[in-house]
Design an enzyme around this catalytic site. Structure first.
Site, mmCIF file in Angstrom:
data_model
loop_
_atom_site.group_PDB
_atom_site.id
_atom_site.type_symbol
_atom_site.label_atom_id
_atom_site.label_comp_id
_atom_site.label_asym_id
_atom_site.label_seq_id
_atom_site.Cartn_x
_atom_site.Cartn_y
_atom_site.Cartn_z
ATOM 1 N N GLU A 1 -27.075 23.580 -16.665
ATOM 2 C CA GLU A 1 -27.123 22.529 -15.481
ATOM 3 C C GLU A 1 -27.323 21.390 -16.051
ATOM 4 O O GLU A 1 -27.603 21.162 -17.313
ATOM 5 C CB GLU A 1 -28.447 22.955 -14.997
ATOM 6 C CG GLU A 1 -28.599 23.780 -13.733
ATOM 7 C CD GLU A 1 -27.990 23.069 -12.479
ATOM 8 O OE1 GLU A 1 -27.358 22.058 -12.579
ATOM 9 O OE2 GLU A 1 -28.397 23.787 -11.316
ATOM 10 N N ASP A 2 -27.086 20.378 -15.313
ATOM 11 C CA ASP A 2 -27.542 18.928 -15.655
ATOM 12 C C ASP A 2 -28.741 18.304 -15.645
ATOM 13 O O ASP A 2 -29.119 17.821 -16.670
ATOM 14 C CB ASP A 2 -26.595 18.118 -14.907
ATOM 15 C CG ASP A 2 -26.731 18.094 -13.049
ATOM 16 O OD1 ASP A 2 -27.384 19.185 -13.000
ATOM 17 O OD2 ASP A 2 -26.225 17.550 -12.550
ATOM 18 N N ASP B 1 -34.768 19.480 -11.351
ATOM 19 C CA ASP B 1 -35.694 18.686 -10.486
ATOM 20 C C ASP B 1 -36.823 19.393 -9.906
ATOM 21 O O ASP B 1 -37.957 19.650 -10.621
ATOM 22 C CB ASP B 1 -34.740 17.861 -9.441
ATOM 23 C CG ASP B 1 -35.295 16.603 -8.791
ATOM 24 O OD1 ASP B 1 -36.207 16.184 -9.486
ATOM 25 O OD2 ASP B 1 -35.222 16.412 -7.635
ATOM 26 N N PHE C 1 -34.234 8.192 -10.519
ATOM 27 C CA PHE C 1 -33.140 8.730 -10.203
ATOM 28 C C PHE C 1 -32.251 8.297 -11.323
ATOM 29 O O PHE C 1 -31.863 7.010 -11.604
ATOM 30 C CB PHE C 1 -32.593 8.376 -8.791
ATOM 31 C CG PHE C 1 -31.568 9.116 -8.290
ATOM 32 C CD1 PHE C 1 -31.812 10.476 -7.913
ATOM 33 C CD2 PHE C 1 -30.121 8.692 -8.329
ATOM 34 C CE1 PHE C 1 -30.782 11.195 -7.529
ATOM 35 C CE2 PHE C 1 -29.213 9.485 -8.113
ATOM 36 C CZ PHE C 1 -29.517 10.727 -7.563
ATOM 37 N N ARG D 1 -20.459 9.377 -12.168
ATOM 38 C CA ARG D 1 -20.095 10.604 -12.766
ATOM 39 C C ARG D 1 -19.465 10.388 -14.113
ATOM 40 O O ARG D 1 -19.746 11.033 -15.178
ATOM 41 C CB ARG D 1 -19.468 11.903 -12.137
ATOM 42 C CG ARG D 1 -20.403 12.184 -11.005
ATOM 43 C CD ARG D 1 -19.520 13.533 -10.328
ATOM 44 N NE ARG D 1 -19.719 14.077 -9.150
ATOM 45 C CZ ARG D 1 -21.037 14.717 -8.940
ATOM 46 N NH1 ARG D 1 -21.795 15.263 -9.865
ATOM 47 N NH2 ARG D 1 -20.873 15.266 -7.714
HETATM 48 P P1 XMP Z 1 -33.280 20.847 -7.765
HETATM 49 O O1 XMP Z 1 -34.188 19.976 -7.207
HETATM 50 O O2 XMP Z 1 -33.060 22.227 -6.891
HETATM 51 O O3 XMP Z 1 -31.887 20.340 -7.944
HETATM 52 O O4 XMP Z 1 -33.906 21.298 -9.147
HETATM 53 C C1 XMP Z 1 -31.280 20.051 -8.757
HETATM 54 C C2 XMP Z 1 -29.834 18.899 -8.532
HETATM 55 O O5 XMP Z 1 -30.463 17.792 -7.756
HETATM 56 C C3 XMP Z 1 -29.709 16.841 -8.177
HETATM 57 N N1 XMP Z 1 -30.598 15.712 -8.703
HETATM 58 C C4 XMP Z 1 -30.215 14.589 -9.163
HETATM 59 N N2 XMP Z 1 -28.883 14.009 -9.328
HETATM 60 N N3 XMP Z 1 -29.708 12.284 -10.459
HETATM 61 C C5 XMP Z 1 -28.742 12.798 -9.862
HETATM 62 O O6 XMP Z 1 -27.577 12.406 -10.019
HETATM 63 C C6 XMP Z 1 -31.059 12.645 -10.443
HETATM 64 O O7 XMP Z 1 -31.932 12.016 -10.772
HETATM 65 C C7 XMP Z 1 -31.268 13.875 -9.951
HETATM 66 N N4 XMP Z 1 -32.231 14.663 -9.527
HETATM 67 C C8 XMP Z 1 -31.741 15.716 -9.114
HETATM 68 C C9 XMP Z 1 -28.708 17.113 -9.025
HETATM 69 O O8 XMP Z 1 -27.496 17.557 -8.264
HETATM 70 C C10 XMP Z 1 -29.284 18.609 -9.466
HETATM 71 O O9 XMP Z 1 -28.196 19.661 -10.003
HETATM 72 MG MG MG Z 2 -25.856 15.569 -7.240
#
Ligand code: XMP
Ligand code: MG
Length: 182
Positions: A98-99, A102, A151, A164
């Site tokens: 995962e990137d 959150d 963010f 990206r």
């Molecule tokens: P959750 O909230 O389900 O989501 O853990 C994870 C996804 O939310 C997006 N995300 C971000 N994308 N900058 C981004 O570009 C951020 O700071 C950020 N925080 C959450 C992301 O797509 C991730 O996979």
């Molecule tokens: Mg995204």
């Protein structure tokens, strides 16, 4: 593009140094196992591409795409699979890439969904962890960096599909998303 970034959090050099460490750890832990690297589209692609080159053992990789409904800077919790795995994962050691974690909602859904397919194991490596915003309890097994609730974009992470391609992780100036029409 660069003028919309207020601060660089992690340079390409810092990212690669940490990814080298993560790769070494993963190599140690998965030696002799049937490793499937499962990258979550689209954000995890640059991280995954660098990470696999630091994992020194045979592996396969595949992709899933999931989408959560709602505004782009917030996850709603409703997850939908847009692209699924190509093969059975019966007996496979899955490592989700995962990137960012959150709220944790995406990962919780993915882990439950994959666990139901009878893999040998399901673990998670994330480049970034934002624990302040967690809504459900879910923890990465490997984490690149823990970050504050800001963010971030770059190195796969987007705002409205842009940024990206930045080679580093940066904090987006608030006026960029405040001015965007969503
Ligand atoms: P959750 O909230 O389900 O989501 O853990 C994870 C996804 O939310 C997006 N995300 C971000 N994308 N900058 C981004 O570009 C951020 O700071 C950020 N925080 C959450 C992301 O797509 C991730 O996979
Ligand atoms: Mg995204």
């Amino acid at each position: 593009m660069e003028e919309q970034i207020s601060r660089i959090l992690f340079s390409r050099e810092e990212l690669l140094k940490r990814i080298d460490e993560l790769g070494a750890e993963i190599t140690r832990d998965y030696k002799g196992k049937n490793l499937l690297i499962l990258a979550i589209l689209k954000g995890a692609v640059p991280f995954m591409a660098d990470l696999i080159q630091h994992i020194k053992m045979p592996l396969a990789y595949d992709f899933m795409a999931v989408s959560s409904y709602g505004a782009s800077t917030h996850s709603s919790g409703v997850v939908r699979i847009m692209k699924d795995l190509e093969r059975s994962v019966d007996g496979v050691d899955i490592l989700i890439v995962e990137d960012i974690i959150d709220t944790g909602l995406t990962l919780k859904y993915l882990k439950e969904n994959l666990s139901a397919r009878n893999p040998k194991s399901v673990k998670v490596v994330t480049l970034l962890d934002k624990p302040d915003r967690r809504k459900v309890e879910v923890k990465p097994d490997y984490n690149g960096f823990t970050i504050p609730d800001e963010f971030v974009v770059g190195y796969g992470l987007d705002f409205n599909e842009q940024f990206r391609n930045l080679p580093y992780i940066g904090i987006l100036k608030p006026e960029v998303y405040e001015n965007a029409n969503e």
